[in-house]
Design a protein around this motif. Structure first.
Motif, PDB file in Angstrom:
ATOM      1  N   THR A  88      80.694  46.541  31.764  1.00 23.73           N
ATOM      2  CA  THR A  88      79.767  47.107  30.447  1.00 23.73           C
ATOM      3  C   THR A  88      78.031  47.200  31.714  1.00 23.73           C
ATOM      4  O   THR A  88      77.660  48.788  30.692  1.00 23.73           O
ATOM      5  N   LEU A 117      78.163  50.987  32.523  1.00 23.05           N
ATOM      6  CA  LEU A 117      78.332  51.792  31.077  1.00 23.05           C
ATOM      7  C   LEU A 117      76.723  52.000  29.971  1.00 23.05           C
ATOM      8  O   LEU A 117      76.927  53.396  30.020  1.00 23.05           O
ATOM      9  N   THR A 118      76.564  51.287  30.914  1.00 17.04           N
ATOM     10  CA  THR A 118      74.720  51.422  30.110  1.00 17.04           C
ATOM     11  C   THR A 118      73.933  52.112  30.860  1.00 17.04           C
ATOM     12  O   THR A 118      72.787  53.034  30.459  1.00 17.04           O
ATOM     13  N   ASN A 144      74.476  57.276  31.175  1.00 15.41           N
ATOM     14  CA  ASN A 144      73.837  58.177  30.661  1.00 15.41           C
ATOM     15  C   ASN A 144      72.856  58.866  30.923  1.00 15.41           C
ATOM     16  O   ASN A 144      72.137  59.116  30.438  1.00 15.41           O
ATOM     17  N   VAL A 176      81.927  57.496  26.652  1.00 16.82           N
ATOM     18  CA  VAL A 176      80.276  57.521  26.483  1.00 16.82           C
ATOM     19  C   VAL A 176      79.517  58.108  26.709  1.00 16.82           C
ATOM     20  O   VAL A 176      78.597  58.435  26.652  1.00 16.82           O
ATOM     21  N   GLU A 205      79.546  60.959  24.560  1.00 11.98           N
ATOM     22  CA  GLU A 205      78.715  60.481  23.163  1.00 11.98           C
ATOM     23  C   GLU A 205      77.272  60.825  22.789  1.00 11.98           C
ATOM     24  O   GLU A 205      75.990  60.934  22.646  1.00 11.98           O
ATOM     25  N   TRP A 230      73.223  60.026  24.376  1.00  7.73           N
ATOM     26  CA  TRP A 230      72.129  59.467  23.944  1.00  7.73           C
ATOM     27  C   TRP A 230      70.753  60.128  22.867  1.00  7.73           C
ATOM     28  O   TRP A 230      70.037  61.098  23.033  1.00  7.73           O
ATOM     29  N   GLY A 263      73.751  52.379  25.594  1.00 10.64           N
ATOM     30  CA  GLY A 263      75.476  51.828  24.972  1.00 10.64           C
ATOM     31  C   GLY A 263      75.856  51.415  24.109  1.00 10.64           C
ATOM     32  O   GLY A 263      77.539  51.085  24.242  1.00 10.64           O
ATOM     33  N   MET A 312      79.574  52.587  22.868  1.00 11.00           N
ATOM     34  CA  MET A 312      80.524  52.858  24.084  1.00 11.00           C
ATOM     35  C   MET A 312      81.669  51.097  22.840  1.00 11.00           C
ATOM     36  O   MET A 312      81.091  50.400  22.229  1.00 11.00           O
ATOM     37  N   PHE A 326      81.810  47.545  21.959  1.00 11.17           N
ATOM     38  CA  PHE A 326      80.564  47.190  22.667  1.00 11.17           C
ATOM     39  C   PHE A 326      80.270  45.389  21.708  1.00 11.17           C
ATOM     40  O   PHE A 326      79.715  45.136  22.841  1.00 11.17           O
TER      41      PHE A 326
END
Ligand SMILES: [Fe+2]
Ligand SMILES: [Fe+2]
Length: 297
Positions: free
Chosen positions: A61, A64-65, A68, A127, A130, A132, A218, A221, A224
């Protein structure tokens, strides 16, 4: 801009450059290369992971944060194009430093075979695709948000390191190394926001508007909510930590409730105070749930 803000920003940026000279790190020295095996000859299978599943999920996690970054940088550069020099330069330096975070975490997970690497590749792809959206419409608003983000990630890494230490000292070291970067990023943004607030306390209104909007990067995601619950239950970071280790100290540092402000800003500050009361109640519920779970074990 009148005022000492540009000078304060210059000082903060030069301080950052001086401090990073001593904390600079290279990810190839941190990673456990000797654990790596060819996935062609030894395909990944469930059960190969070396970490408790909740810890592995929290590391993924965290990765994944961070992943981006191209969109974070694109958004910040666009919003800061008219900002003082030091802010624009800081975004470049910050990008170079952040660039290592997702890479070191993902490589660690691949080498240590924690989690399905194919599923993770698909997740990262989704992700990043997607993207930001910049949270705020001014450099100041986005700096408030980013200060929260840097401090939240710092606390997340340090708390997770504490949980992971026993399972893998290598991971402990990686997490603490990233946390040092986050600490310095946080210090820059906290100081920058503080300089603007000293110059114009009416900007407190923007802080009051932004704080309740904060979510961990994130948030889009998949699963989440499950990831955040798992981090809260087993990774050392949840709503109580966000409130007590991120929001409260930061608002205290900025003297948010100390400055004299106009009645219009006072109304926004009151709304923030009410939000904090609701957050306190929610954090209390999480703590009670943790306690009753600990008693059952
Ligand atoms: Fe980071
Ligand atoms: Fe950071």
């Amino acid at each position: 801009m009148t005022s000492g803000v540009p000078q304060a920003l210059d000082q903060l940026y030069h301080r950052h450059l001086t401090l990073t000279e001593h904390t600079d790190w290279a990810y190839h020295r941190l990673l456990p290369w000797d654990r790596g095996r060819d996935f062609g000859q030894a395909p990944w299978e469930p059960g190969q992971g070396t970490l408790p599943p909740d810890v592995a999920l929290a590391v993924e996690t965290a990765m994944l944060t961070e992943v981006n970054l191209p969109w974070f940088t694109a958004g910040l550069v666009r919003l800061m194009h008219n900002a003082p020099d030091a802010l624009r330069q800081f975004v470049h330096t910050w990008t170079a430093e952040e660039d290592r975070h997702a890479r070191v975490l993902e490589t660690y997970l691949v080498l240590s075979r924690n989690g399905d690497p194919d599923a993770r590749c698909r997740l990262v792809h989704g992700v990043v695709r997607e993207g930001w959206v910049v949270p705020g419409d001014s450099p100041f608003a986005v700096m408030v948000y980013t200060t929260l983000q840097e401090l939240a990630t710092r606390v997340f890494y340090l708390n997770l390191a504490q949980v992971a230490r026993e399972a893998d000292p290598v991971l402990d070291r990686i997490l603490k190394t990233i946390a040092k970067d986050e600490t310095l990023h946080f210090a820059f943004y906290r100081g920058a926001v503080g300089a603007y607030l000293d110059d114009d306390p009416e900007k407190i209104g923007t802080v009051c508007d932004i704080v309740p909007l904060f979510t961990m990067p994130g948030a889009g995601m998949p699963d989440f909510g499950h990831r955040m619950r798992s981090a809260s239950d087993h990774g050392g970071y949840g709503l109580p930590e966000f409130l007590r280790q991120v929001i409260r100290p930061l608002l205290r540092d900025w003297g948010l409730f100390d400055h004299q402000v106009s009645s219009a800003v006072e109304a926004r500050r009151q709304a923030l105070a009410e939000y904090l009361v609701r957050l306190e109640r929610a954090a209390g519920r999480v703590e009670a749930r943790r306690l009753s779970r600990a008693e059952r074990i």
